[in-house]
Design a protein around this motif. Structure first.
Motif, mmCIF file in Angstrom:
data_model
loop_
_atom_site.group_PDB
_atom_site.id
_atom_site.type_symbol
_atom_site.label_atom_id
_atom_site.label_comp_id
_atom_site.label_asym_id
_atom_site.label_seq_id
_atom_site.Cartn_x
_atom_site.Cartn_y
_atom_site.Cartn_z
ATOM 1 N N SER A 76 -5.660 -8.192 -3.578
ATOM 2 C CA SER A 76 -5.756 -8.816 -4.897
ATOM 3 C C SER A 76 -5.866 -10.319 -4.747
ATOM 4 O O SER A 76 -6.147 -10.836 -3.668
ATOM 5 N N ASP A 77 -5.610 -11.014 -5.825
ATOM 6 C CA ASP A 77 -5.916 -12.432 -5.936
ATOM 7 C C ASP A 77 -4.900 -13.309 -5.212
ATOM 8 O O ASP A 77 -3.686 -13.105 -5.344
ATOM 9 N N SER A 78 -5.388 -14.295 -4.476
ATOM 10 C CA SER A 78 -4.506 -15.214 -3.751
ATOM 11 C C SER A 78 -3.771 -16.168 -4.683
ATOM 12 O O SER A 78 -2.897 -16.909 -4.242
ATOM 13 N N THR A 79 -4.121 -16.151 -5.963
ATOM 14 C CA THR A 79 -3.369 -16.953 -6.937
ATOM 15 C C THR A 79 -2.403 -16.081 -7.746
ATOM 16 O O THR A 79 -1.933 -16.482 -8.803
ATOM 17 N N LEU A 80 -2.116 -14.879 -7.232
ATOM 18 C CA LEU A 80 -1.071 -13.970 -7.749
ATOM 19 C C LEU A 80 -1.413 -13.308 -9.077
ATOM 20 O O LEU A 80 -0.531 -12.777 -9.752
ATOM 21 N N ARG A 81 -2.682 -13.301 -9.458
ATOM 22 C CA ARG A 81 -3.068 -12.605 -10.692
ATOM 23 C C ARG A 81 -3.526 -11.185 -10.357
ATOM 24 O O ARG A 81 -4.290 -10.987 -9.425
ATOM 25 N N GLY A 82 -3.067 -10.225 -11.119
ATOM 26 C CA GLY A 82 -3.469 -8.842 -10.884
ATOM 27 C C GLY A 82 -2.395 -7.869 -11.318
ATOM 28 O O GLY A 82 -1.316 -8.268 -11.758
ATOM 29 N N HIS A 83 -2.694 -6.586 -11.199
ATOM 30 C CA HIS A 83 -1.792 -5.526 -11.670
ATOM 31 C C HIS A 83 -0.749 -5.188 -10.603
ATOM 32 O O HIS A 83 -0.754 -4.104 -10.017
ATOM 33 N N TYR A 84 0.142 -6.123 -10.344
ATOM 34 C CA TYR A 84 1.299 -5.843 -9.498
ATOM 35 C C TYR A 84 2.505 -5.696 -10.416
ATOM 36 O O TYR A 84 2.678 -6.518 -11.320
ATOM 37 N N PRO A 85 3.356 -4.685 -10.223
ATOM 38 C CA PRO A 85 3.385 -3.673 -9.159
ATOM 39 C C PRO A 85 2.665 -2.365 -9.488
ATOM 40 O O PRO A 85 2.838 -1.379 -8.762
ATOM 41 N N VAL A 86 1.867 -2.357 -10.554
ATOM 42 C CA VAL A 86 1.247 -1.101 -11.004
ATOM 43 C C VAL A 86 0.470 -0.430 -9.875
ATOM 44 O O VAL A 86 0.612 0.774 -9.630
ATOM 45 N N GLU A 87 -0.359 -1.230 -9.179
ATOM 46 C CA GLU A 87 -1.230 -0.627 -8.161
ATOM 47 C C GLU A 87 -0.455 -0.176 -6.920
ATOM 48 O O GLU A 87 -0.698 0.918 -6.392
ATOM 49 N N THR A 88 0.467 -0.995 -6.455
ATOM 50 C CA THR A 88 1.246 -0.573 -5.287
ATOM 51 C C THR A 88 2.138 0.623 -5.625
ATOM 52 O O THR A 88 2.345 1.505 -4.790
ATOM 53 N N ASP A 89 2.651 0.685 -6.850
ATOM 54 C CA ASP A 89 3.442 1.855 -7.270
ATOM 55 C C ASP A 89 2.574 3.117 -7.254
ATOM 56 O O ASP A 89 3.007 4.184 -6.799
ATOM 57 N N ALA A 90 1.341 2.988 -7.758
ATOM 58 C CA ALA A 90 0.441 4.141 -7.813
ATOM 59 C C ALA A 90 0.084 4.617 -6.403
ATOM 60 O O ALA A 90 0.083 5.823 -6.119
ATOM 61 N N ILE A 91 -0.216 3.665 -5.507
ATOM 62 C CA ILE A 91 -0.558 4.027 -4.126
ATOM 63 C C ILE A 91 0.628 4.701 -3.445
ATOM 64 O O ILE A 91 0.477 5.713 -2.741
ATOM 65 N N ALA A 92 1.820 4.151 -3.651
ATOM 66 C CA ALA A 92 3.020 4.725 -3.038
ATOM 67 C C ALA A 92 3.269 6.146 -3.547
ATOM 68 O O ALA A 92 3.651 7.042 -2.778
ATOM 69 N N ALA A 93 3.026 6.357 -4.842
ATOM 70 C CA ALA A 93 3.252 7.690 -5.410
ATOM 71 C C ALA A 93 2.265 8.710 -4.857
ATOM 72 O O ALA A 93 2.624 9.880 -4.638
ATOM 73 N N GLU A 94 1.025 8.306 -4.614
ATOM 74 C CA GLU A 94 -0.022 9.243 -4.196
ATOM 75 C C GLU A 94 -0.153 9.379 -2.680
ATOM 76 O O GLU A 94 -0.504 10.444 -2.182
ATOM 77 N N LEU A 95 0.090 8.288 -1.941
ATOM 78 C CA LEU A 95 -0.140 8.302 -0.488
ATOM 79 C C LEU A 95 1.126 8.053 0.323
ATOM 80 O O LEU A 95 1.074 8.043 1.553
ATOM 81 N N GLY A 96 2.253 7.826 -0.357
ATOM 82 C CA GLY A 96 3.499 7.535 0.336
ATOM 83 C C GLY A 96 4.138 8.775 0.926
ATOM 84 O O GLY A 96 3.504 9.831 1.007
ATOM 85 N N PRO A 97 5.410 8.649 1.349
ATOM 86 C CA PRO A 97 6.246 7.444 1.223
ATOM 87 C C PRO A 97 5.919 6.394 2.286
ATOM 88 O O PRO A 97 5.446 6.716 3.366
ATOM 89 N N PHE A 98 6.167 5.118 1.914
ATOM 90 C CA PHE A 98 6.005 3.997 2.831
ATOM 91 C C PHE A 98 7.383 3.425 3.178
ATOM 92 O O PHE A 98 8.314 3.500 2.384
ATOM 93 N N ASP A 99 7.447 2.813 4.347
ATOM 94 C CA ASP A 99 8.690 2.151 4.745
ATOM 95 C C ASP A 99 8.828 0.771 4.097
ATOM 96 O O ASP A 99 9.946 0.293 3.893
ATOM 97 N N ALA A 100 7.697 0.144 3.786
ATOM 98 C CA ALA A 100 7.734 -1.187 3.179
ATOM 99 C C ALA A 100 6.400 -1.487 2.534
ATOM 100 O O ALA A 100 5.367 -0.922 2.917
ATOM 101 N N HIS A 101 6.424 -2.359 1.518
ATOM 102 C CA HIS A 101 5.159 -2.964 1.067
ATOM 103 C C HIS A 101 5.290 -4.476 1.181
ATOM 104 O O HIS A 101 6.287 -5.066 0.792
ATOM 105 N N PHE A 102 4.264 -5.069 1.801
ATOM 106 C CA PHE A 102 4.278 -6.480 2.153
ATOM 107 C C PHE A 102 3.442 -7.294 1.166
ATOM 108 O O PHE A 102 2.285 -6.960 0.912
ATOM 109 N N LEU A 103 4.028 -8.345 0.622
ATOM 110 C CA LEU A 103 3.278 -9.310 -0.186
ATOM 111 C C LEU A 103 2.804 -10.422 0.739
ATOM 112 O O LEU A 103 3.630 -11.175 1.281
ATOM 113 N N VAL A 104 1.474 -10.526 0.928
ATOM 114 C CA VAL A 104 0.905 -11.517 1.846
ATOM 115 C C VAL A 104 -0.212 -12.257 1.116
ATOM 116 O O VAL A 104 -1.404 -12.035 1.363
#
Length: 443
Positions: A88-116
């Motif tokens: 997503s955007d380097s200026t922090l605009r976007g659908h967070y945490p909606v997208e990471t929540d959706a990915i975790a629900a469908e492809l998880g479980p994950f040990d961590a999600h990193f904000l970079v």
């Protein structure tokens, strides 16, 4: 030597491939198309979801659909080793945490999600968990920039743990966010990475590409030991994870990709301040003709204004082309106001549809196309050019990608297309790209 995982990037607009090259961008996400990406020889590929242009519920639905299809495609091709990135955007605009929540629900479980969010080519860095933009050489906390005031994705914090608490509405508190500081990254992070569990949120510093290169090496080594990680990032961590050699054709020589000596087309949809600053030097070039699309007329009366604006623009493009000049089609620069976010997003969709209709009315033998703005670029690829996939050639400027349409494209085969983010580059950057494509030199 460890086998490299396939890096699967869900990109919320098409500019996240701005630090890599020679890989596929997928404009569709049916299982067959995803299999093409998964089996491509490049270690990385991008699925262009365009979710930043969508309301929250639709962004969630699209992300889940992509992930469900990915699960099927991954099983079909028998892929064992992969990483998932929500770019997503380097200026922090976007659908967070909606997208990471959706990915975790469908492809998880994950040990961590990193904000970079660091993106060095665009002057974005993170130190002591505070995210900065370089503005005229000055490190400015992102909360003090125009991006924090965004009417759809605004926020109040540059300190990433506080940003996470704000965006998750307290579900993840600031003190629950793990912080990987520059000192941690530079001395090595493997032991600490191995301890992460439960999809913990991790804020990651980055001051130089070398920082993220070191961090990526530790991440890959840890993932090889069975840890499963998810990323919410800008583009620079992708450079480190993919670890590609230099691009085949240098940025200054990109005119070798142009199709002919005919003029090109420049399409400008982004309305951020930086884009407006970059537009002026381009319009001053003797080889271009500016064509303003007065989008305020759409807001007042879309039913009658739409066909009029379309007809006027196509006629103006044809006239410019007859003179051997590149048409610069740009939306009027004033900031319009809307009753609510939903109305603003819907109007943005209408403006983009108009720009795509104008593009489809452009001559078939144009030699290049420059698309300015993330959402505009996504719609150019998926709607205006109706692509299933595109091959990324590399960058024509730092942070500015160029792709090429397939040889069997019905209207514009092998057309070089520049994907130029709205918020990247100096004042002369758009003019520089025009020069590099039109005559292989910078102004």
């Amino acid at each position: 030597m460890l086998a490299k995982p396939k890096i699967i990037v869900l990109d919320d607009d098409p500019t996240g491939s701005q630090t890599v090259h020679s890989c596929l961008l997928l404009l569709r996400w049916d299982v067959d198309t995803l299999c093409v990406g998964l089996q491509d020889s490049s270690p990385i590929f991008f699925i262009l979801t365009n979710t930043r242009a969508l309301p929250t519920a639709e962004a969630d639905a699209v992300t889940r659909e992509v992930c469900r299809n990915l699960k099927t495609a991954i099983a079909q091709v028998g892929l064992q080793d992969y990483l998932v990135v929500s770019r997503s955007d380097s200026t922090l605009r976007g659908h967070y945490p909606v997208e990471t929540d959706a990915i975790a629900a469908e492809l998880g479980p994950f040990d961590a999600h990193f904000l970079v969010p660091a993106f060095f080519e665009g002057g974005r860095l993170t130190r002591d968990s505070i995210h900065y933009l370089l503005i005229d050489g000055v490190e400015t906390p992102v909360e003090q920039t125009e991006f924090a005031q965004d009417s759809v994705f605004g926020y109040h914090h540059s300190y990433l743990p506080d940003y996470v608490a704000e965006k998750t509405q307290g579900r993840i508190s600031a003190d629950q966010v793990e912080r990987f500081l520059l000192s941690d990254i530079r001395q090595g992070s493997r032991d600490r990475l191995l301890q992460l569990t439960g999809n913990v949120c991790v804020a990651v510093d980055g001051e130089t590409q070398a920082d993220l290169d070191r961090f990526a090496a530790d991440l890959l080594a840890t993932a090889a030991q069975g840890k499963k990680f998810l990323f919410r990032s800008a583009a620079s961590i992708l450079t480190a994870l993919a670890n590609l050699p230099p691009q085949p054709v240098p940025a200054a020589d990109m005119a070798t990709y142009r199709r002919s000596h005919q003029p090109g087309i420049v399409l400008v949809g982004s309305h951020v301040k930086k884009t407006t600053q970059q537009l002026a030097p381009l319009l001053a070039e003797p080889g271009v003709v500016g064509i303003e699309v007065e989008v305020a007329r759409l807001q007042a009366d879309s039913e009658s204004a739409y066909p009029q604006l379309l007809q006027q623009a196509i006629a103006a493009v044809a006239a410019a082309y007859e003179q051997g000049k590149t048409a610069v089609i740009y939306t009027s620069r004033q900031e319009l106001t809307f009753a609510d976010t939903q109305t603003r997003l819907a109007f943005g969709g209408q403006v983009s549809a108009l720009l795509m209709d104008i593009l489809r009315g452009c001559p078939a033998d144009i030699s290049f196309l420059i698309s300015k703005g993330g959402i505009t670029s996504n719609d150019t690829l998926s709607q205006g050019l109706a692509l299933r996939t595109a091959r990324l050639l590399g960058q024509i400027l730092p942070g500015v990608s160029i792709v090429r349409t397939p040889a069997d494209h019905p209207q514009w085969p092998e057309l070089p297309v520049v994907l130029f983010p709205g918020n990247v580059g100096e004042a002369t950057a758009l003019a520089t790209v025009y020069h590099r494509l039109s005559q292989n030199e910078t102004p």
